[in-house]
Design a protein around this motif. Structure first.
Motif, PDB file in Angstrom:
ATOM      1  N   TYR A  20      16.934  -5.721  -9.903  1.00 32.35           N
ATOM      2  CA  TYR A  20      16.744  -6.448 -11.164  1.00 32.35           C
ATOM      3  C   TYR A  20      17.093  -7.912 -10.958  1.00 32.35           C
ATOM      4  CZ  TYR A  20      16.913  -1.706 -13.069  1.00 32.35           C
ATOM      5  OH  TYR A  20      16.670  -0.377 -13.326  1.00 32.35           O
ATOM      6  N   ASP A  21      16.441  -8.792 -11.753  1.00 35.82           N
ATOM      7  CA  ASP A  21      16.803 -10.203 -11.673  1.00 35.82           C
ATOM      8  C   ASP A  21      18.010 -10.462 -12.568  1.00 35.82           C
ATOM      9  OD1 ASP A  21      15.903 -10.423 -14.310  1.00 35.82           O
ATOM     10  OD2 ASP A  21      14.083 -11.511 -13.803  1.00 35.82           O
ATOM     11  N   SER A  22      18.423 -11.728 -12.662  1.00 36.60           N
ATOM     12  CA  SER A  22      19.648 -12.061 -13.391  1.00 36.60           C
ATOM     13  C   SER A  22      19.542 -11.827 -14.887  1.00 36.60           C
ATOM     14  CB  SER A  22      20.029 -13.527 -13.126  1.00 36.60           C
ATOM     15  OG  SER A  22      18.986 -14.390 -13.532  1.00 36.60           O
ATOM     16  N   ASP A  23      18.327 -11.627 -15.399  1.00 39.15           N
ATOM     17  CA  ASP A  23      18.126 -11.350 -16.825  1.00 39.15           C
ATOM     18  C   ASP A  23      17.838  -9.880 -17.092  1.00 39.15           C
ATOM     19  OD1 ASP A  23      18.466 -14.026 -17.766  1.00 39.15           O
ATOM     20  OD2 ASP A  23      16.482 -14.512 -16.980  1.00 39.15           O
ATOM     21  N   GLY A  24      18.041  -9.023 -16.078  1.00 42.60           N
ATOM     22  CA  GLY A  24      17.874  -7.596 -16.269  1.00 42.60           C
ATOM     23  C   GLY A  24      16.443  -7.100 -16.166  1.00 42.60           C
ATOM     24  N   ARG A  25      15.512  -7.962 -15.742  1.00 49.32           N
ATOM     25  CA  ARG A  25      14.117  -7.540 -15.584  1.00 49.32           C
ATOM     26  C   ARG A  25      13.898  -6.946 -14.206  1.00 49.32           C
ATOM     27  NH1 ARG A  25      12.663 -13.292 -17.925  1.00 49.32           N
ATOM     28  NH2 ARG A  25      13.400 -13.770 -15.825  1.00 49.32           N
ATOM     29  N   VAL A  26      12.998  -5.964 -14.139  1.00 53.37           N
ATOM     30  CA  VAL A  26      12.712  -5.319 -12.853  1.00 53.37           C
ATOM     31  C   VAL A  26      12.090  -6.324 -11.902  1.00 53.37           C
ATOM     32  CG1 VAL A  26      11.341  -3.561 -11.694  1.00 53.37           C
ATOM     33  CG2 VAL A  26      12.473  -3.021 -13.844  1.00 53.37           C
ATOM     34  N   LEU A  27      12.690  -6.437 -10.737  1.00 56.40           N
ATOM     35  CA  LEU A  27      12.185  -7.335  -9.700  1.00 56.40           C
ATOM     36  C   LEU A  27      11.349  -6.551  -8.690  1.00 56.40           C
ATOM     37  CD1 LEU A  27      12.176 -10.124  -8.286  1.00 56.40           C
ATOM     38  CD2 LEU A  27      14.268  -9.402  -7.113  1.00 56.40           C
ATOM     39  N   VAL A  28      11.927  -5.487  -8.156  1.00 56.27           N
ATOM     40  CA  VAL A  28      11.243  -4.626  -7.184  1.00 56.27           C
ATOM     41  C   VAL A  28      11.596  -3.183  -7.523  1.00 56.27           C
ATOM     42  CG1 VAL A  28      10.880  -4.064  -4.762  1.00 56.27           C
ATOM     43  CG2 VAL A  28      11.495  -6.402  -5.401  1.00 56.27           C
ATOM     44  N   ARG A  29      10.599  -2.343  -7.708  1.00 58.97           N
ATOM     45  CA  ARG A  29      10.855  -0.942  -8.072  1.00 58.97           C
ATOM     46  C   ARG A  29      11.155  -0.094  -6.847  1.00 58.97           C
ATOM     47  NH1 ARG A  29      10.238   0.264 -13.223  1.00 58.97           N
ATOM     48  NH2 ARG A  29       8.938  -1.073 -14.546  1.00 58.97           N
ATOM     49  N   ALA A  30      12.001   0.910  -7.041  1.00 57.52           N
ATOM     50  CA  ALA A  30      12.318   1.851  -5.971  1.00 57.52           C
ATOM     51  C   ALA A  30      11.035   2.500  -5.456  1.00 57.52           C
ATOM     52  CB  ALA A  30      13.276   2.926  -6.486  1.00 57.52           C
ATOM     53  N   GLY A  31      10.941   2.671  -4.149  1.00 58.29           N
ATOM     54  CA  GLY A  31       9.762   3.282  -3.540  1.00 58.29           C
ATOM     55  C   GLY A  31       8.730   2.289  -3.049  1.00 58.29           C
ATOM     56  N   MET A  32       8.888   1.012  -3.413  1.00 60.71           N
ATOM     57  CA  MET A  32       7.919  -0.002  -2.984  1.00 60.71           C
ATOM     58  C   MET A  32       8.083  -0.302  -1.494  1.00 60.71           C
ATOM     59  SD  MET A  32       7.332  -3.895  -4.432  1.00 60.71           S
ATOM     60  CE  MET A  32       6.538  -3.346  -5.941  1.00 60.71           C
ATOM     61  N   VAL A  33       6.967  -0.511  -0.823  1.00 62.77           N
ATOM     62  CA  VAL A  33       6.979  -0.938   0.576  1.00 62.77           C
ATOM     63  C   VAL A  33       7.106  -2.456   0.601  1.00 62.77           C
ATOM     64  CG1 VAL A  33       5.710  -0.990   2.750  1.00 62.77           C
ATOM     65  CG2 VAL A  33       5.571   1.029   1.274  1.00 62.77           C
ATOM     66  N   LEU A  34       8.109  -2.955   1.273  1.00 60.58           N
ATOM     67  CA  LEU A  34       8.410  -4.375   1.226  1.00 60.58           C
ATOM     68  C   LEU A  34       7.572  -5.177   2.222  1.00 60.58           C
ATOM     69  CD1 LEU A  34      12.312  -4.241   0.990  1.00 60.58           C
ATOM     70  CD2 LEU A  34      10.653  -4.402  -0.873  1.00 60.58           C
ATOM     71  N   SER A  35       6.983  -6.248   1.709  1.00 62.01           N
ATOM     72  CA  SER A  35       6.270  -7.182   2.579  1.00 62.01           C
ATOM     73  C   SER A  35       7.218  -8.306   2.962  1.00 62.01           C
ATOM     74  CB  SER A  35       5.067  -7.768   1.836  1.00 62.01           C
ATOM     75  OG  SER A  35       5.500  -8.542   0.724  1.00 62.01           O
ATOM     76  N   GLU A  36       6.804  -9.136   3.883  1.00 62.40           N
ATOM     77  CA  GLU A  36       7.630 -10.271   4.289  1.00 62.40           C
ATOM     78  C   GLU A  36       7.863 -11.216   3.120  1.00 62.40           C
ATOM     79  OE1 GLU A  36       7.760 -13.502   7.965  1.00 62.40           O
ATOM     80  OE2 GLU A  36       6.302 -11.866   7.979  1.00 62.40           O
ATOM     81  N   ARG A  37       6.848 -11.370   2.268  1.00 59.49           N
ATOM     82  CA  ARG A  37       6.962 -12.262   1.111  1.00 59.49           C
ATOM     83  C   ARG A  37       8.009 -11.750   0.117  1.00 59.49           C
ATOM     84  NH1 ARG A  37       5.165 -12.402  -3.952  1.00 59.49           N
ATOM     85  NH2 ARG A  37       3.993 -10.468  -3.697  1.00 59.49           N
ATOM     86  N   ILE A  38       8.003 -10.440  -0.138  1.00 60.24           N
ATOM     87  CA  ILE A  38       8.961  -9.867  -1.090  1.00 60.24           C
ATOM     88  C   ILE A  38      10.383  -9.947  -0.526  1.00 60.24           C
ATOM     89  CG2 ILE A  38       9.676  -7.766  -2.289  1.00 60.24           C
ATOM     90  CD1 ILE A  38       6.748  -6.981  -2.469  1.00 60.24           C
ATOM     91  N   ILE A  39      10.539  -9.702   0.781  1.00 62.09           N
ATOM     92  CA  ILE A  39      11.858  -9.805   1.406  1.00 62.09           C
ATOM     93  C   ILE A  39      12.395 -11.226   1.259  1.00 62.09           C
ATOM     94  CG2 ILE A  39      13.105  -9.703   3.604  1.00 62.09           C
ATOM     95  CD1 ILE A  39      11.137  -7.474   4.443  1.00 62.09           C
ATOM     96  N   PHE A  40      11.522 -12.206   1.457  1.00 63.38           N
ATOM     97  CA  PHE A  40      11.926 -13.605   1.301  1.00 63.38           C
ATOM     98  C   PHE A  40      12.349 -13.879  -0.140  1.00 63.38           C
ATOM     99  CE2 PHE A  40      11.013 -18.028   0.233  1.00 63.38           C
ATOM    100  CZ  PHE A  40      11.727 -18.700   1.221  1.00 63.38           C
ATOM    101  N   LYS A  41      11.631 -13.306  -1.097  1.00 57.35           N
ATOM    102  CA  LYS A  41      11.957 -13.512  -2.516  1.00 57.35           C
ATOM    103  C   LYS A  41      13.316 -12.904  -2.848  1.00 57.35           C
ATOM    104  CE  LYS A  41      10.001 -13.005  -7.162  1.00 57.35           C
ATOM    105  NZ  LYS A  41       8.862 -12.465  -7.954  1.00 57.35           N
ATOM    106  N   ILE A  42      13.604 -11.727  -2.274  1.00 52.92           N
ATOM    107  CA  ILE A  42      14.896 -11.082  -2.500  1.00 52.92           C
ATOM    108  C   ILE A  42      16.018 -11.959  -1.945  1.00 52.92           C
ATOM    109  CG2 ILE A  42      16.340  -9.090  -1.902  1.00 52.92           C
ATOM    110  CD1 ILE A  42      13.744  -7.417  -1.857  1.00 52.92           C
TER     111      ILE A  42
END
Length: 361
Positions: A20-42
């Motif tokens: 979740y982000d700092s406002d409680g919104r879903v950022l990445v859901r469980a079960g998602m396959v992570l790309s390099e872009r998403i890892i960088f965002k995390i």
């Protein structure tokens, strides 16, 4: 499912727990396959570690409270702490202030019911949090850990309520500490440490003017850094001078602080945190309460990859109650081929200990 530092996460990894982000919104859901872009965002969101699912750890680790309740609790604390030091003197005795305290009391009731209704009261999950939301997430986690410990100590429900509210508010004094000190990544100067160490007094002084809270909850804010040996702060109290609820929160506060990473400080392994608590029982922490705490924590959850002191690499299969540091493990790699794929109970194999947690085979 196992916890690994974000710098060890590779593309095509499957994430095990929703972020979740700092406002409680879903950022990445469980079960998602992570790309390099998403890892960088995390990484960009200052999240230092995540749970992953792989061939060694496909089992889910259940949080002791529902994820949606955890996020609601974090936002409740965030709203209260973000607004408390903005209140004017007139506001402090008006409905504006009471709304925040009423919300926290209501949240405490929800947390208590959720934990009491949980079939298992063993702590095995490290809360994943953004450093931007650290103080709020920390307050909620300390409350949850304190509740689990309070239940293990067989406290009556009224005491659990005082405990939970006090734990949620234990760091309220930090809202009066300059942000540049709270957020500083480098080591604090002696002067900055002195300022930071004022937060129990500042928090208690603020809460002492509120008639909505029990004195049992308020005292936690003042005493959660006191020590049985009398070397704590702010008043150097010792042993029975310290309220029992404050002793509980002191242990929960230390466990969560040490097992959660910071940008300038890597998290300690949960097993090392347990050993730290045990080695300081009777000095920094209450001896009897530490003993109870060590029976309800699972430092090596199922699926954790570990190095053994004999050079073998293993995966944790099961933790035996009352022996948290000596689980049953399955050997994955060994200099002795006959040991591979065999299970070892570290309670009976006393010459072997877990020497490290590893993130790759």
């Amino acid at each position: 499912m196992r916890l690994i530092p974000i710098e060890c996460v590779k593309p095509n990894t499957v994430i095990g727990k929703t972020l979740y982000d700092s406002d409680g919104r879903v950022l990445v859901r469980a079960g998602m396959v992570l790309s390099e872009r998403i890892i960088f965002k995390i990484k960009d969101l200052n999240i230092l570690s995540i749970y992953i699912i792989d061939e060694f750890s496909s089992d889910e680790i259940e949080d002791i409270i529902k994820p949606e309740l955890r996020q609601k609790a974090i936002l409740t604390i965030k709203e209260a702490f973000s607004n408390i030091n903005r209140l004017t003197v007139a506001d402090k005795f008006s409905k504006k202030e009471s709304v925040y305290f009423n919300n926290i009391e209501s949240m405490a009731e929800d947390l208590i019911e959720n934990v009491l209704n949980n079939k298992s009261v063993l702590l095995s999950l490290i809360d994943i949090r953004s450093m931007d939301n650290y103080i709020y997430s920390h307050s909620v986690n300390v409350a949850v850990i304190s509740l689990v410990l309070g239940i293990a100590l067989k406290l009556p429900k009224r005491q659990l309520q005082y405990l939970c509210i006090g734990a949620l508010l234990h760091d309220v004094g930090k809202t009066f500490i300059p942000k540049e000190i709270l957020m500083k990544e480098e080591e604090l100067t002696d002067k900055e440490v002195t300022i930071l160490d004022q937060h129990p007094i500042l928090g208690y002084k603020y809460l002492s003017d509120s008639y909505n809270l029990s004195a049992n909850s308020k005292i936690i804010t003042l005493q959660h850094h006191e020590r049985p040996d009398g070397l704590g702060y702010p008043n150097k109290l010792a042993n029975d001078e310290i309220n029992t609820l404050s002793k509980i929160v002191s242990i929960a506060n230390a466990y969560d602080s040490l097992s959660t990473g910071r940008p300038n400080k890597r998290a300690m392994f949960p097993s090392d945190v347990l050993e730290y608590l045990m080695s300081n029982a009777g000095k920094k922490f209450d001896y009897e309460i530490v003993n109870i705490f060590c029976k309800i924590v699972i430092p090596f959850s199922k699926g954790t990859l570990v190095d053994l002191s004999n050079g073998d690499i293993a995966v944790v299969q099961e933790t035996i109650p009352n022996f948290p540091l000596r689980p049953i493990v399955k050997i994955l790699k060994s200099s002795r081929p006959d040991r591979v794929n065999t299970e070892i109970n570290l309670i009976s194999e006393t010459s072997v200990v877990i020497s490290n947690i590893r993130y790759e085979l």
